[in-house]
Design a protein around this motif. Structure first.
Motif, short mmCIF file in Angstrom:
data_model
loop_
_atom_site.label_atom_id
_atom_site.label_comp_id
_atom_site.label_asym_id
_atom_site.label_seq_id
_atom_site.Cartn_x
_atom_site.Cartn_y
_atom_site.Cartn_z
N VAL A 53 -8.04 4.66 -2.06
CA VAL A 53 -7.29 5.86 -2.47
C VAL A 53 -5.82 5.46 -2.62
CG1 VAL A 53 -6.60 8.22 -1.90
CG2 VAL A 53 -8.84 7.38 -1.14
N THR A 54 -5.18 5.97 -3.68
CA THR A 54 -3.72 5.89 -3.77
C THR A 54 -3.25 7.18 -4.41
OG1 THR A 54 -1.85 4.48 -4.40
CG2 THR A 54 -3.56 4.80 -6.07
N ASP A 55 -1.93 7.41 -4.36
CA ASP A 55 -1.40 8.59 -5.04
C ASP A 55 -0.61 8.15 -6.27
OD1 ASP A 55 0.62 7.51 -3.39
OD2 ASP A 55 1.68 9.42 -3.31
N ILE A 56 -0.62 8.99 -7.29
CA ILE A 56 0.05 8.64 -8.55
C ILE A 56 1.47 9.16 -8.51
CG2 ILE A 56 -0.06 8.78 -11.06
CD1 ILE A 56 -2.44 7.34 -9.65
N THR A 57 2.43 8.23 -8.51
CA THR A 57 3.85 8.62 -8.48
C THR A 57 4.60 7.83 -9.56
OG1 THR A 57 4.14 7.14 -6.57
CG2 THR A 57 3.80 9.47 -6.10
N GLY A 58 5.73 7.23 -9.20
CA GLY A 58 6.67 6.73 -10.20
C GLY A 58 6.18 5.65 -11.15
N SER A 61 2.75 12.86 0.42
CA SER A 61 1.57 12.41 -0.31
C SER A 61 1.09 11.02 0.10
CB SER A 61 1.89 12.43 -1.81
OG SER A 61 0.79 12.01 -2.55
N ASP A 62 2.01 10.11 0.40
CA ASP A 62 1.60 8.75 0.77
C ASP A 62 0.79 8.73 2.07
OD1 ASP A 62 2.39 7.02 -1.32
OD2 ASP A 62 4.48 7.12 -0.67
N VAL A 63 1.07 9.68 2.97
CA VAL A 63 0.26 9.75 4.20
C VAL A 63 -1.16 10.17 3.86
CG1 VAL A 63 -0.01 10.91 6.44
CG2 VAL A 63 2.28 10.23 5.64
N ASP A 78 0.86 -1.18 0.00
CA ASP A 78 0.00 0.00 0.00
C ASP A 78 0.89 1.23 0.00
OD1 ASP A 78 -2.36 1.64 0.24
OD2 ASP A 78 -3.34 -0.15 1.02
N ASP A 79 0.29 2.42 0.14
CA ASP A 79 1.07 3.65 0.04
C ASP A 79 1.99 3.87 1.24
OD1 ASP A 79 0.16 4.95 -2.46
OD2 ASP A 79 -1.78 4.68 -1.50
N ALA A 80 1.55 3.43 2.41
CA ALA A 80 2.35 3.65 3.62
C ALA A 80 2.05 2.53 4.60
CB ALA A 80 1.99 5.00 4.24
CO CO Z 1 1.83 6.09 -2.97
#
Ligand code: CO
Ligand code: CO
Length: 326
Positions: A203-208, A69-71, A29-31
């Motif tokens: 929910v997730t964040d868009i990164t690499g 952002s991951d938080v 997951d994100d974190a």
């Molecule tokens: Co993330």
């Protein structure tokens, strides 16, 4: 690391579990989330990378926004950050100071505080943060809970990878970079605050790994399929023309190869080739990708419109598996 190489390494690890570790490496997951008591859990994440822009203060601020952002993607509130950095021995102190000031100011904007850090000497500079946040254990927004019928929302336009690559190759328009930098500097805090008032599924964040790399994590973890509307994807100014000219980062192609393997992505005929590429563009400090039931998604969009917070509906969650791009 690319998504393929990283999952191979993690799959080969022998990782003990822990009753208080609510989210760890086994679920990707994100974190990480570690429960302290019935009301409170810690959210913990770390992210750092080499300079993405020339200006040291801006670089530090973007790296911090990206790490924070991951938080937000987990539904948490950042409280504390430690800097993690590598700098060449001959890098002037004023430049290092500017990078760190950019990071500290962005952390302050998030309502959190830099409490320390660690640096090493390395040929290529690197900077980022280890961030600690707080979350109510019942308010975690994991990747693994998207439901068929959910609407997919995205909160930042795509293209930071293509634009920064064009600038690095001296083929980019500074106005395009300025818009990309403004987007990367934007904290996902305001959107996370809006989301805290709604019952969203994932929910997730868009990164690499790019939009589809991260969307695929939601799909696989939730055991659902996704439909993405290519024409609905918001793009930063310039991104489409650079992608059309083939000016894209190497990581984009790595992401594409990984996500497309085994026919995981199915394209409708006549998808615009530049938009197809940008589905995989590695984002720095990208937006949030949200899966929510249609009525909730509509209410979120109405709230966003009233708050001047960008939020685009870009597709749906479907039964089955794989990603369909229409
Ligand atoms: Co993330
Ligand atoms: Co991350």
């Amino acid at each position: 690391m690319g998504p393929g190489a990283l999952s191979e390494v993690i799959a080969g690890l022998n990782l003990p579990t822990h009753p208080q570790l609510l989210v760890g490496l086994t679920v990707s997951d994100d974190a990480a989330v570690y429960q302290l008591n019935a009301e409170t859990a810690l959210v913990q994440t770390v992210d750092f990378f080499p300079p993405i822009v020339d200006d040291p203060y801006t670089y530090g601020a973007i790296a911090a926004a990206n790490a924070l952002s991951d938080v937000y993607a987990m539904g948490g509130t950042p409280i504390l950050a430690l800097a993690i950095a590598a700098f060449p021995a001959d890098l002037p102190a004023a430049i290092i100071q500017a990078i760190m000031q950019g990071g500290a100011d962005k952390v302050a904007e998030a309502g959190a505080v830099i409490a320390g850090g660690h640096t090493v000497v390395d040929k290529e500079p690197k900077y980022g943060l280890c961030v600690t946040g707080l979350i109510h254990p019942a308010r975690i927004t994991p990747k693994a809970n998207a439901q068929p019928g959910d609407v997919l929302l995205l909160t930042k336009p795509l293209g930071t990878g293509a634009i920064t690559t064009a600038i690095k190759r001296n083929l980019g328009d500074p106005a395009h970079l300025a818009a990309a930098v403004a987007s990367m500097l934007q904290l996902n805090r305001a959107m996370a605050t809006i989301l805290s008032g709604f019952a969203v599924h994932s929910v997730t964040d868009i990164t690499g790994f790019g939009l589809l790399g991260h969307a695929a994590e939601i799909a696989r973890n939730s055991q659902v399929g996704l439909h993405i509307e290519a024409a609905a994807l918001p793009l930063l100014p310039g991104a489409h023309e650079y992608a059309t000219a083939g000016i894209v980062p190497g990581g984009l192609l790595t992401n594409q190869r990984f996500v497309e393997q085994d026919g995981y992505v199915r394209y409708a005929p006549a998808i615009d080739p530049a938009r197809q590429l940008l589905l995989f563009d590695p984002q720095t400090s990208g937006g949030l990708l949200i899966a929510a039931p249609p009525a909730v998604a509509a209410a979120i969009q109405a709230r966003c419109a009233a708050a001047d917070q960008p939020c685009w509906a870009i597709g749906q969650v479907t039964p089955g598996s794989g990603i369909e791009v229409g």
